[in-house]
Design a protein around this motif. Structure first.
Motif, PDB file in Angstrom:
ATOM      1  N   LYS A   1      -4.605  -9.141   1.917  1.00  0.00           N
ATOM      2  CA  LYS A   1      -3.855  -7.341   2.284  1.00  0.00           C
ATOM      3  C   LYS A   1      -4.758  -6.748   1.121  1.00  0.00           C
ATOM      4  O   LYS A   1      -5.025  -7.035   0.215  1.00  0.00           O
ATOM      5  N   LYS A   2      -5.070  -4.574   1.474  1.00  0.00           N
ATOM      6  CA  LYS A   2      -5.888  -4.533   0.804  1.00  0.00           C
ATOM      7  C   LYS A   2      -5.220  -3.132  -0.007  1.00  0.00           C
ATOM      8  O   LYS A   2      -4.136  -2.595   1.032  1.00  0.00           O
TER       9      LYS A   2
ATOM     10  N   LEU B   1       3.646  -4.520   2.678  1.00  0.00           N
ATOM     11  CA  LEU B   1       2.242  -4.796   2.909  1.00  0.00           C
ATOM     12  C   LEU B   1       2.454  -5.549   4.223  1.00  0.00           C
ATOM     13  O   LEU B   1       1.284  -6.146   4.553  1.00  0.00           O
ATOM     14  N   SER B   2       4.336  -5.761   4.584  1.00  0.00           N
ATOM     15  CA  SER B   2       4.177  -7.074   5.410  1.00  0.00           C
ATOM     16  C   SER B   2       3.868  -8.630   5.290  1.00  0.00           C
ATOM     17  O   SER B   2       3.888  -9.251   6.036  1.00  0.00           O
TER      18      SER B   2
ATOM     19  N   ASP C   1      -4.115  -1.461   3.172  1.00  0.00           N
ATOM     20  CA  ASP C   1      -2.686  -1.876   4.461  1.00  0.00           C
ATOM     21  C   ASP C   1      -1.549  -1.181   3.457  1.00  0.00           C
ATOM     22  O   ASP C   1      -0.277  -1.221   4.214  1.00  0.00           O
ATOM     23  N   GLY C   2      -2.031  -0.281   2.106  1.00  0.00           N
ATOM     24  CA  GLY C   2      -0.618  -0.058   1.626  1.00  0.00           C
ATOM     25  C   GLY C   2      -1.311   0.811   0.486  1.00  0.00           C
ATOM     26  O   GLY C   2      -2.157   0.371  -0.353  1.00  0.00           O
TER      27      GLY C   2
ATOM     28  N   ARG D   1      -8.077   4.076   5.076  1.00  0.00           N
ATOM     29  CA  ARG D   1      -8.530   3.352   6.303  1.00  0.00           C
ATOM     30  C   ARG D   1      -8.759   2.298   5.646  1.00  0.00           C
ATOM     31  O   ARG D   1      -8.475   0.820   6.326  1.00  0.00           O
TER      32      ARG D   1
ATOM     33  N   LYS E   1       1.600   1.353   7.747  1.00  0.00           N
ATOM     34  CA  LYS E   1       1.432   1.215   6.629  1.00  0.00           C
ATOM     35  C   LYS E   1       2.669   0.735   5.673  1.00  0.00           C
ATOM     36  O   LYS E   1       3.836   1.371   6.135  1.00  0.00           O
TER      37      LYS E   1
ATOM     38  N   GLY F   1       5.617   2.309   9.453  1.00  0.00           N
ATOM     39  CA  GLY F   1       5.421   1.630   8.318  1.00  0.00           C
ATOM     40  C   GLY F   1       6.910   1.432   6.977  1.00  0.00           C
ATOM     41  O   GLY F   1       7.669   1.830   7.490  1.00  0.00           O
TER      42      GLY F   1
END
Length: 305
Positions: free
Chosen positions: A42-43, A301-302, A103-104, A100, A131, A269
């Motif tokens: 994740k980013k 970020l899930s 992720d957060g 885009r 997000k 989100g």
């Protein structure tokens, strides 16, 4: 142990000057990337631009988040926004297309940042469409002129009482842990005792018929929305029965309700806020605080439920 190399990339921004000359300005971003699983990580984009008051903990906070990314399994793109002076902040690269790739977004910001209405909407839509978002400490002093941002964070700070302003007295507060199941608080017991600069949040929106009311932010902008427990899930609050409010003046009283951290679903989100983080040493070496932040980011970020 995994090795997380730091790579550098250049973000180019096109600016048209008054004279019609087009120049390219660059903003250097440091991105931590794990080896072996780069495409799966994740980013997180970290913004530490302060347009009102530059907190001394910003550098420590940015370095800590990069380190937490290494330990927590997510990439961090850190822009070193805290190094830009208020009148030199450049966020013109931030767009829906730029976002885009992430992720957060995590923000430790304040003031009316130089972003267009389109850029602000892009940030809101980014989170609303699925997000993650993490806001820390002074971020409640950001974008009073854009109420949707206040809805995203969950509150604004008004010119009200601060518990130990600038943490000058090292005054201890007892935090009540209202939810011990969330990733940001499951490492805590029933209470968390520490000293920091703690806020109260506007309980009413500014009313133009009562211009002398205190519901104005420190930037001089009216507070557009009020905090409400009905919109968020509170994780931490000051335990007003166990915390010593002596000599603090009006606004702090036994039995009062003083939330300090919460989360919410924001459309599709996730949004998280904590008022903690004024102290640089919390970011540098406090294991409970760093675990609090790490859990918040991983939840947003899930990566954790």
């Amino acid at each position: 142990m995994k090795v997380w190399p730091i790579t550098m990339k250049r973000i180019c921004v096109t600016v048209v000057t008054v004279g019609g000359v087009i120049t390219l300005l660059g903003a250097t971003a440091a991105t931590t990337k794990p080896t072996g699983t780069q495409s799966d990580a994740k980013k997180l984009l970290l913004l530490t631009h302060n347009a009102f008051y530059k907190h001394q903990s910003l550098g420590s906070a940015e370095r800590a988040v990069v380190d937490l990314g290494q330990k927590g399994g997510f990439e961090v793109t850190a822009l070193k926004g805290y190094m830009q002076e208020a009148d030199e902040i450049d966020l013109s690269f931030l767009s829906a297309a730029y976002l885009r790739q992430f992720d957060g977004v995590m923000m430790m910001t304040n003031g009316e940042l130089p972003m267009t209405a389109e850029q602000k909407r892009a940030l809101i839509d980014f989170v609303h469409d699925g997000k993650g978002f993490v806001a820390v400490h002074q971020t409640v002093v950001t974008f009073y002129t854009f109420p949707r941002f206040g809805e995203l964070v969950g509150a604004y700070f008004a010119k009200g009482p601060i518990f130990d302003p600038t943490n000058s007295s090292k005054r201890v507060a007892v935090l009540k842990v209202e939810d011990r199941e969330h990733p940001a608080t499951r490492m805590l017991g029933a209470h968390w005792t520490l000293h920091d600069e703690f806020y109260q949040f506007a309980k009413e929106a500014w009313n133009p018929s009562r211009p002398d009311d205190a519901n104005v932010g420190p930037t001089g902008h009216p507070v557009p929305i009020a905090f409400s427990r009905s919109r968020v899930n509170v994780l931490l609050s000051i335990d007003s029965d166990q915390t010593d409010f002596a000599e603090l003046g009006s606004g702090w009283e036994r039995g009062g309700d003083y939330p300090q951290a919460w989360y919410q679903q924001f459309g599709d989100g996730r949004s998280f806020y904590t008022s903690l983080g004024h102290r640089a040493d919390l970011w540098q070496r406090d294991p409970l605080f760093r675990a609090h932040i790490l859990g918040a980011i991983r939840w947003a970020l899930s990566l954790e439920e």
